[in-house]
Design a protein around this motif. Sequence first.
Motif, short mmCIF file in Angstrom:
data_model
loop_
_atom_site.label_atom_id
_atom_site.label_comp_id
_atom_site.label_asym_id
_atom_site.label_seq_id
_atom_site.Cartn_x
_atom_site.Cartn_y
_atom_site.Cartn_z
N ASP A 244 40.07 -18.73 7.80
CA ASP A 244 38.94 -17.84 7.26
C ASP A 244 37.65 -18.65 7.06
OD1 ASP A 244 40.71 -15.65 7.60
OD2 ASP A 244 41.69 -16.12 5.61
N LYS A 245 37.56 -19.86 6.61
CA LYS A 245 36.27 -20.74 6.35
C LYS A 245 35.42 -20.87 7.51
CE LYS A 245 34.52 -24.45 3.85
NZ LYS A 245 35.05 -25.76 3.20
N GLN A 246 36.31 -21.20 8.54
CA GLN A 246 35.35 -21.56 9.89
C GLN A 246 35.06 -20.16 10.57
OE1 GLN A 246 38.50 -23.52 12.12
NE2 GLN A 246 37.45 -25.48 11.44
N SER A 247 35.83 -19.20 10.63
CA SER A 247 35.31 -17.94 11.17
C SER A 247 34.37 -17.16 10.24
CB SER A 247 36.54 -17.10 11.38
OG SER A 247 37.13 -16.39 10.09
N SER A 248 34.07 -17.27 9.15
CA SER A 248 33.11 -16.67 8.42
C SER A 248 31.83 -17.03 8.55
CB SER A 248 33.58 -16.74 6.93
OG SER A 248 33.27 -18.28 6.67
N HIS A 249 31.59 -18.30 9.35
CA HIS A 249 30.25 -18.97 9.60
C HIS A 249 29.90 -18.39 11.19
CE1 HIS A 249 31.45 -22.47 6.90
NE2 HIS A 249 30.79 -21.75 6.36
N SER A 250 29.53 -17.05 11.02
CA SER A 250 29.10 -16.42 12.29
C SER A 250 27.59 -16.21 12.60
CB SER A 250 29.65 -15.10 12.41
OG SER A 250 29.36 -14.34 11.33
N LYS A 251 26.72 -16.69 11.58
CA LYS A 251 25.40 -16.51 11.77
C LYS A 251 24.74 -17.73 12.29
CE LYS A 251 25.34 -12.09 10.66
NZ LYS A 251 25.50 -11.35 11.82
N TRP A 252 23.81 -17.96 12.99
CA TRP A 252 23.17 -19.20 13.53
C TRP A 252 21.65 -19.29 12.72
CZ3 TRP A 252 24.35 -23.02 16.89
CH2 TRP A 252 25.35 -22.90 17.61
N LEU A 253 21.34 -20.34 12.44
CA LEU A 253 19.95 -20.70 11.91
C LEU A 253 19.45 -21.72 12.60
CD1 LEU A 253 17.97 -20.42 9.77
CD2 LEU A 253 18.88 -22.01 8.40
N HIS A 254 18.39 -21.36 13.50
CA HIS A 254 17.68 -22.39 14.29
C HIS A 254 16.53 -22.88 13.55
CE1 HIS A 254 20.28 -21.43 17.69
NE2 HIS A 254 20.25 -20.11 17.19
N ILE A 255 16.14 -24.41 13.56
CA ILE A 255 15.17 -24.89 13.16
C ILE A 255 14.57 -25.86 14.04
CG2 ILE A 255 15.72 -24.22 10.59
CD1 ILE A 255 16.39 -27.14 10.23
N ARG A 256 13.19 -26.19 14.04
CA ARG A 256 12.52 -27.22 14.60
C ARG A 256 12.13 -28.42 13.65
NH1 ARG A 256 12.21 -26.50 19.95
NH2 ARG A 256 12.25 -24.41 20.87
N LEU A 257 12.31 -29.52 14.06
CA LEU A 257 11.97 -30.66 13.16
C LEU A 257 11.07 -31.50 13.89
CD1 LEU A 257 15.31 -31.35 11.38
CD2 LEU A 257 13.74 -30.19 10.47
N LYS A 258 10.08 -32.27 13.10
CA LYS A 258 9.49 -33.44 13.85
C LYS A 258 10.66 -34.47 14.07
CE LYS A 258 5.17 -32.32 11.81
NZ LYS A 258 4.18 -32.42 10.93
N GLU A 259 10.32 -35.58 14.58
CA GLU A 259 11.37 -36.75 15.05
C GLU A 259 11.41 -37.38 13.77
OE1 GLU A 259 13.81 -39.06 16.95
OE2 GLU A 259 12.78 -37.08 17.85
N ALA A 260 10.55 -37.76 12.69
CA ALA A 260 10.38 -38.46 11.71
C ALA A 260 11.33 -37.49 10.63
CB ALA A 260 9.15 -38.58 10.89
N GLU A 261 11.36 -36.34 10.41
CA GLU A 261 12.08 -35.40 9.59
C GLU A 261 13.48 -35.54 10.15
OE1 GLU A 261 8.85 -31.69 8.60
OE2 GLU A 261 10.04 -31.72 10.39
N TYR A 262 14.01 -35.27 11.40
CA TYR A 262 15.36 -35.34 12.00
C TYR A 262 15.86 -36.75 11.54
CZ TYR A 262 19.17 -35.28 14.98
OH TYR A 262 20.60 -35.55 15.56
N LYS A 263 15.21 -38.11 11.69
CA LYS A 263 15.61 -39.24 11.46
C LYS A 263 16.19 -39.14 9.93
CE LYS A 263 13.59 -42.00 15.11
NZ LYS A 263 12.50 -42.78 15.46
N ARG A 264 15.12 -38.68 9.11
CA ARG A 264 15.45 -38.81 7.60
C ARG A 264 16.66 -38.01 7.39
NH1 ARG A 264 11.14 -36.45 3.10
NH2 ARG A 264 12.54 -37.04 1.25
N ILE A 265 16.68 -36.80 7.90
CA ILE A 265 17.99 -36.04 7.57
C ILE A 265 19.37 -36.62 8.12
CG2 ILE A 265 19.13 -33.72 8.15
CD1 ILE A 265 16.36 -32.30 8.02
#
Length: 129
Positions: free
Chosen positions: A3-24
């Motif tokens: 149930d936990k996996q199937s409840s994640h049905s919505k997508w969130l798309h974000i764009r990041l700068k290279e530095a932000e992505y590396k930090r995350i």
Amino acid sequence: MSDKQSSHSKWLHIRLKEAEYKRIKTKFEASIYRKLSEYARNVLLDKPVVVKQRNTSLDDFMTEMIALRSELNAIGINYNQQVKRLHTLEHLSEIKSWLIINESTRQILLKKVGEIKSKINQINDQWLQ
């Protein structure tokens, strides 16, 4: 699927700068999570994020023990070779000379064992504090 996996049905798309992505990515790699999505979900929903903690005293201990193990292994190999040589000797005079020659190896072995005992005592004292 659970149930936990199937409840994640919505997508969130974000764009990041290279530095932000590396930090995350760096923070994600320091966490216990296997999936970036799980880590991001916890951060975005203000849930506690569990990070790995390194015990540097344990790292130092392991480094010392690995070095000591290597030295002991080398000493043990030399000792085995010398004992095999002893078993091939037939005359008492050869055995006596073998004992005299290998006294230095015995001293090295005793010295290394003493170093190991000393290291273990130092680590024991550190951990008991």
